[in-house]
Write an enzyme that holds these catalytic residues in place. Structure first.
Site, PDB file in Angstrom:
ATOM      1  N   ILE A   8      -8.683   9.670   8.099  1.00 26.95           N
ATOM      2  CA  ILE A   8      -9.996  10.241   7.793  1.00 26.95           C
ATOM      3  C   ILE A   8     -11.077   9.224   8.168  1.00 26.95           C
ATOM      4  CG2 ILE A   8     -11.413  11.291   5.967  1.00 26.95           C
ATOM      5  CD1 ILE A   8      -8.737  12.810   6.465  1.00 26.95           C
TER       6      ILE A   8
ATOM      7  N   LYS B   6       1.227   4.024  -2.957  1.00 28.97           N
ATOM      8  CA  LYS B   6       0.833   5.423  -2.721  1.00 28.97           C
ATOM      9  C   LYS B   6       1.989   6.389  -2.995  1.00 28.97           C
ATOM     10  CE  LYS B   6      -3.515   5.192  -1.649  1.00 28.97           C
ATOM     11  NZ  LYS B   6      -4.523   5.799  -2.526  1.00 28.97           N
TER      12      LYS B   6
ATOM     13  N   TYR C 257       0.848  -1.206   0.000  1.00 27.99           N
ATOM     14  CA  TYR C 257       0.000   0.000   0.000  1.00 27.99           C
ATOM     15  C   TYR C 257       0.881   1.253   0.000  1.00 27.99           C
ATOM     16  CZ  TYR C 257      -3.424   3.444   1.703  1.00 27.99           C
ATOM     17  OH  TYR C 257      -4.235   4.541   1.852  1.00 27.99           O
TER      18      TYR C 257
HETATM   19  N1  LIG Z   1      -9.452   6.999   5.215  1.00 26.15           N
HETATM   20  C1  LIG Z   1      -8.206   7.336   5.396  1.00 26.15           C
HETATM   21  O1  LIG Z   1      -7.791   7.537   6.538  1.00 26.15           O
HETATM   22  C2  LIG Z   1      -7.257   7.474   4.235  1.00 26.15           C
HETATM   23  C3  LIG Z   1      -5.964   7.944   4.505  1.00 26.15           C
HETATM   24  C4  LIG Z   1      -5.067   8.087   3.448  1.00 26.15           C
HETATM   25  C5  LIG Z   1      -5.465   7.789   2.151  1.00 26.15           C
HETATM   26  N2  LIG Z   1      -6.723   7.322   1.918  1.00 26.15           N
HETATM   27  C6  LIG Z   1      -7.067   7.007   0.531  1.00 26.15           C
HETATM   28  O2  LIG Z   1      -8.279   7.607   0.193  1.00 26.15           O
HETATM   29  C7  LIG Z   1      -8.900   6.856  -0.847  1.00 26.15           C
HETATM   30  C8  LIG Z   1     -10.345   6.581  -0.473  1.00 26.15           C
HETATM   31  O3  LIG Z   1     -10.369   5.773   0.681  1.00 26.15           O
HETATM   32  P1  LIG Z   1     -11.511   5.857   1.790  1.00 26.15           P
HETATM   33  O4  LIG Z   1     -10.854   6.205   3.051  1.00 26.15           O
HETATM   34  O5  LIG Z   1     -12.639   6.677   1.302  1.00 26.15           O
HETATM   35  O6  LIG Z   1     -11.854   4.307   1.931  1.00 26.15           O
HETATM   36  P2  LIG Z   1     -13.177   3.473   1.612  1.00 26.15           P
HETATM   37  O7  LIG Z   1     -14.351   4.112   2.263  1.00 26.15           O
HETATM   38  O8  LIG Z   1     -12.798   2.093   1.963  1.00 26.15           O
HETATM   39  O9  LIG Z   1     -13.338   3.625   0.047  1.00 26.15           O
HETATM   40  C9  LIG Z   1     -12.463   3.009  -0.860  1.00 26.15           C
HETATM   41  C10 LIG Z   1     -13.080   3.072  -2.226  1.00 26.15           C
HETATM   42  O10 LIG Z   1     -12.200   2.417  -3.149  1.00 26.15           O
HETATM   43  C11 LIG Z   1     -12.941   1.448  -3.873  1.00 26.15           C
HETATM   44  N3  LIG Z   1     -12.109   0.315  -4.240  1.00 26.15           N
HETATM   45  C12 LIG Z   1     -11.360  -0.482  -3.441  1.00 26.15           C
HETATM   46  N4  LIG Z   1     -10.785  -1.466  -4.154  1.00 26.15           N
HETATM   47  C13 LIG Z   1     -11.179  -1.292  -5.439  1.00 26.15           C
HETATM   48  C14 LIG Z   1     -10.937  -1.990  -6.652  1.00 26.15           C
HETATM   49  N5  LIG Z   1     -10.162  -3.098  -6.691  1.00 26.15           N
HETATM   50  N6  LIG Z   1     -11.497  -1.533  -7.782  1.00 26.15           N
HETATM   51  C15 LIG Z   1     -12.272  -0.431  -7.762  1.00 26.15           C
HETATM   52  N7  LIG Z   1     -12.563   0.265  -6.664  1.00 26.15           N
HETATM   53  C16 LIG Z   1     -12.017  -0.162  -5.505  1.00 26.15           C
HETATM   54  C17 LIG Z   1     -14.073   1.033  -2.941  1.00 26.15           C
HETATM   55  O11 LIG Z   1     -15.196   0.575  -3.674  1.00 26.15           O
HETATM   56  P3  LIG Z   1     -15.669  -0.972  -3.756  1.00 26.15           P
HETATM   57  O12 LIG Z   1     -15.303  -1.605  -2.449  1.00 26.15           O
HETATM   58  O13 LIG Z   1     -17.126  -0.872  -4.035  1.00 26.15           O
HETATM   59  O14 LIG Z   1     -14.876  -1.512  -4.901  1.00 26.15           O
HETATM   60  C18 LIG Z   1     -14.414   2.361  -2.277  1.00 26.15           C
HETATM   61  O15 LIG Z   1     -15.328   3.083  -3.056  1.00 26.15           O
HETATM   62  C19 LIG Z   1      -8.074   5.576  -0.992  1.00 26.15           C
HETATM   63  O16 LIG Z   1      -7.207   5.690  -2.082  1.00 26.15           O
HETATM   64  C20 LIG Z   1      -7.280   5.525   0.293  1.00 26.15           C
HETATM   65  O17 LIG Z   1      -6.087   4.825   0.138  1.00 26.15           O
HETATM   66  C21 LIG Z   1      -7.625   7.175   2.928  1.00 26.15           C
END
Ligand SMILES: NC(=O)c1ccc[n+]([C@@H]2O[C@H](COP(=O)([O-])OP(=O)(O)OC[C@H]3O[C@@H](n4cnc5c(N)ncnc54)[C@H](OP(=O)(O)O)[C@@H]3O)[C@@H](O)[C@H]2O)c1
Length: 237
Positions: free
Chosen positions: A178, A150, A146
């Site tokens: 987040i 990233k 991961y």
């Molecule tokens: N939350 C945090 O603290 C945090 C921190 C740093 C970075 N991020 C980044 O922010 C972005 C959004 O994450 P989030 O926190 O909103 O998490 P989330 O609620 O788990 O959402 C992740 C999204 O990615 C989609 N996804 C996962 N695997 C996929 C695949 N193989 N193909 C297509 N879609 C896929 C999921 O949809 P489906 O499951 O329906 O496929 C979901 O819509 C990510 O890139 C994550 O790495 C989040």
């Protein structure tokens, strides 16, 4: 009509980016595995699995068909989808699990961009935002693939910013911690530790990331090749 595309639009940050753009009367196509495209009625929510090359091809084909029906073009792109997958030491992660995770978080999006480029859509765009992570800079135990993916996302965003200038601006948003299902899955002990170590003493809200994404897309007209950290100061030492 202006069009946008958001990957990972079924949850968390991506879902909020999609709704904020729709509030601006932009037609937004969302991609995620949870979306099952209706067989008859064309839907703006299209099945996408970024770890599967064929799924990306189908997703782009269906998206372009929708665009052509309205003689529209993509103006904005939010490459947001990502997955930590089950946290485990790299020693216990098979190469195929490693490669799948890199595809989901990084190379799947490159394939998507390539297909949009081949269709001529990339040239018509105004702005692209990648969602990276502060963990792409910090690195951490048990999430090697991961973090590596990233880090690649941020550098690819810089490289594309140079290549696509002056027409298309490309920027990266690096969230910290987040409030999303991804964060919830990390568990209570991790959460308490994070809050204690974050200068702002809290977890961030999805809207606090989505508003930055919206700004970088629709305003920020001289900003390209930038990374905006949205982490309440967690990265500070
Ligand atoms: N939350 C945090 O603290 C945090 C921190 C740093 C970075 N991020 C980044 O922010 C972005 C959004 O994450 P989030 O926190 O909103 O998490 P989330 O609620 O788990 O959402 C992740 C999204 O990615 C989609 N996804 C996962 N695997 C996929 C695949 N193989 N193909 C297509 N879609 C896929 C999921 O949809 P489906 O499951 O329906 O496929 C979901 O819509 C990510 O890139 C994550 O790495 C989040």
């Amino acid at each position: 009509v202006e069009w946008a595309l958001v990957t990972g639009a079924s949850s968390g940050i991506g879902k909020r980016c999609l709704s904020r753009l729709r509030q601006r009367h932009i037609s937004v196509i969302g991609g995620a595995r949870r979306f099952k495209t209706q067989p008859v009625e064309p839907s703006l929510e299209i099945y996408l699995d970024l770890s599967q090359a064929e799924s990306i091809v189908n997703f782009v084909r269906k998206s372009l068909a929708l665009l052509r029906r309205s003689s529209g073009h993509f103006k904005y792109l939010v490459l947001n989808a990502g997955e930590v997958a089950s946290p485990t030491s790299w020693r216990d992660q098979s190469m195929s699990q490693f490669e799948k995770n890199i595809k989901t978080n990084f190379t799947g999006h490159l394939q998507l961009l390539r297909l949009l480029q081949q269709s001529g859509e990339l040239a018509n765009m105004s702005a692209i935002v990648f969602i990276g992570s502060i963990y792409g800079r910090l690195g951490d135990a048990n999430v090697l693939s991961y973090c590596a993916a990233k880090a690649a996302v941020e550098i690819a965003s810089n490289a594309l910013a140079k290549e696509l200038a002056p027409k298309v601006r490309v920027n990266c948003v690096l969230p910290g911690h987040i409030e999303t299902p991804m964060m919830a899955s990390a568990g209570q002990a991790f959460r308490s530790q994070v809050i204690e170590r974050t200068p702002m003493h809290r977890i961030g809200r999805v809207d606090e990331v989505a508003e930055v994404v919206e700004f970088l897309l629709t305003s920020g007209t001289f900003i390209t090749g930038s990374s905006v950290v949205v982490d309440g100061g967690y990265q500070l030492r």
